[in-house]
Design a protein around this motif. Structure first.
Motif, mmCIF file in Angstrom:
data_model
loop_
_atom_site.group_PDB
_atom_site.id
_atom_site.type_symbol
_atom_site.label_atom_id
_atom_site.label_comp_id
_atom_site.label_asym_id
_atom_site.label_seq_id
_atom_site.Cartn_x
_atom_site.Cartn_y
_atom_site.Cartn_z
ATOM 1 N N MET A 33 28.676 -32.144 52.519
ATOM 2 C CA MET A 33 29.262 -32.227 51.197
ATOM 3 C C MET A 33 30.277 -31.109 51.043
ATOM 4 O O MET A 33 30.138 -30.028 51.645
ATOM 5 N N ALA A 34 31.280 -31.362 50.228
ATOM 6 C CA ALA A 34 32.336 -30.370 50.096
ATOM 7 C C ALA A 34 33.032 -30.498 48.756
ATOM 8 O O ALA A 34 32.922 -31.509 48.064
ATOM 9 N N TRP A 35 33.745 -29.448 48.423
ATOM 10 C CA TRP A 35 34.663 -29.441 47.284
ATOM 11 C C TRP A 35 36.075 -29.244 47.819
ATOM 12 O O TRP A 35 36.317 -28.370 48.661
ATOM 13 N N TYR A 36 36.989 -30.053 47.307
ATOM 14 C CA TYR A 36 38.417 -29.929 47.574
ATOM 15 C C TYR A 36 39.118 -29.730 46.239
ATOM 16 O O TYR A 36 38.549 -29.983 45.179
ATOM 17 N N ARG A 37 40.359 -29.316 46.317
ATOM 18 C CA ARG A 37 41.157 -29.227 45.095
ATOM 19 C C ARG A 37 42.602 -29.640 45.399
ATOM 20 O O ARG A 37 43.069 -29.548 46.534
ATOM 21 N N GLN A 38 43.261 -30.089 44.353
ATOM 22 C CA GLN A 38 44.658 -30.477 44.479
ATOM 23 C C GLN A 38 45.414 -30.017 43.249
ATOM 24 O O GLN A 38 45.138 -30.486 42.138
ATOM 25 N N ALA A 39 46.345 -29.107 43.467
ATOM 26 C CA ALA A 39 47.199 -28.624 42.396
ATOM 27 C C ALA A 39 48.437 -29.518 42.317
ATOM 28 O O ALA A 39 48.804 -30.181 43.290
ATOM 29 N N PRO A 40 49.103 -29.537 41.174
ATOM 30 C CA PRO A 40 50.297 -30.377 41.027
ATOM 31 C C PRO A 40 51.335 -30.064 42.098
ATOM 32 O O PRO A 40 51.674 -28.905 42.328
ATOM 33 N N GLY A 41 51.811 -31.114 42.756
ATOM 34 C CA GLY A 41 52.846 -30.955 43.762
ATOM 35 C C GLY A 41 52.372 -30.411 45.092
ATOM 36 O O GLY A 41 53.188 -30.133 45.979
ATOM 37 N N LYS A 42 51.059 -30.246 45.238
ATOM 38 C CA LYS A 42 50.521 -29.694 46.480
ATOM 39 C C LYS A 42 49.554 -30.672 47.124
ATOM 40 O O LYS A 42 49.052 -31.596 46.490
ATOM 41 N N LEU A 43 49.285 -30.436 48.396
ATOM 42 C CA LEU A 43 48.331 -31.254 49.113
ATOM 43 C C LEU A 43 46.908 -30.888 48.724
ATOM 44 O O LEU A 43 46.629 -29.763 48.303
ATOM 45 N N ARG A 44 46.022 -31.842 48.871
ATOM 46 C CA ARG A 44 44.612 -31.567 48.634
ATOM 47 C C ARG A 44 44.115 -30.616 49.718
ATOM 48 O O ARG A 44 44.436 -30.775 50.898
ATOM 49 N N GLU A 45 43.328 -29.613 49.315
ATOM 50 C CA GLU A 45 42.855 -28.621 50.267
ATOM 51 C C GLU A 45 41.362 -28.375 50.100
ATOM 52 O O GLU A 45 40.818 -28.514 48.999
#
Length: 116
Positions: A33-45
């Protein structure tokens, strides 16, 4: 398996939030299981991952400020985030690798906004 994330919101810089992700369905076939994040204009990380034997991996940008954990009895994944910065603003997604083919499954995302 289905994932339902919650816990996002608006917080001032330096504040804390705890995200939760409840898994339902065939949770016995979850591999990690994991958490990712995606900021506006950026790739999901990747933010943080918890795998076999509760081995954890953290993104360098968040090491020391976040902790990933899970409650297997509740089928819930958590992400405790402290000392939040404006650059942590993003949509945070819960992710699992499921089944023998390690299928990628995503939750709907929860918005985290950190004000300066």
């Amino acid at each position: 398996v289905q994932l339902q994330a919650s816990g996002g919101g608006l917080v001032q810089a330096g504040g804390s939030l705890r995200l939760s992700c409840v898994a339902s369905g065939d949770t016995s076939s979850i591999n990690q299981m994991a958490w990712y994040r995606q900021a506006p204009g950026k790739l999901r990380e990747l933010v943080a991952l918890i795998g076999t034997g509760d081995h954890t991996i953290y993104a360098d940008s968040m090491k020391g400020r976040v902790a990933i954990s899970k409650d297997s009895a509740k089928n819930t994944l958590y992400l405790q985030m402290n000392s939040l910065k404006p650059e942590d603003t993003a949509v945070y997604y819960c992710n699992v690798e499921w089944g023998s083919k390690w299928e990628d499954i995503w939750g709907q995302g929860t918005q985290v906004t950190v004000s300066s």
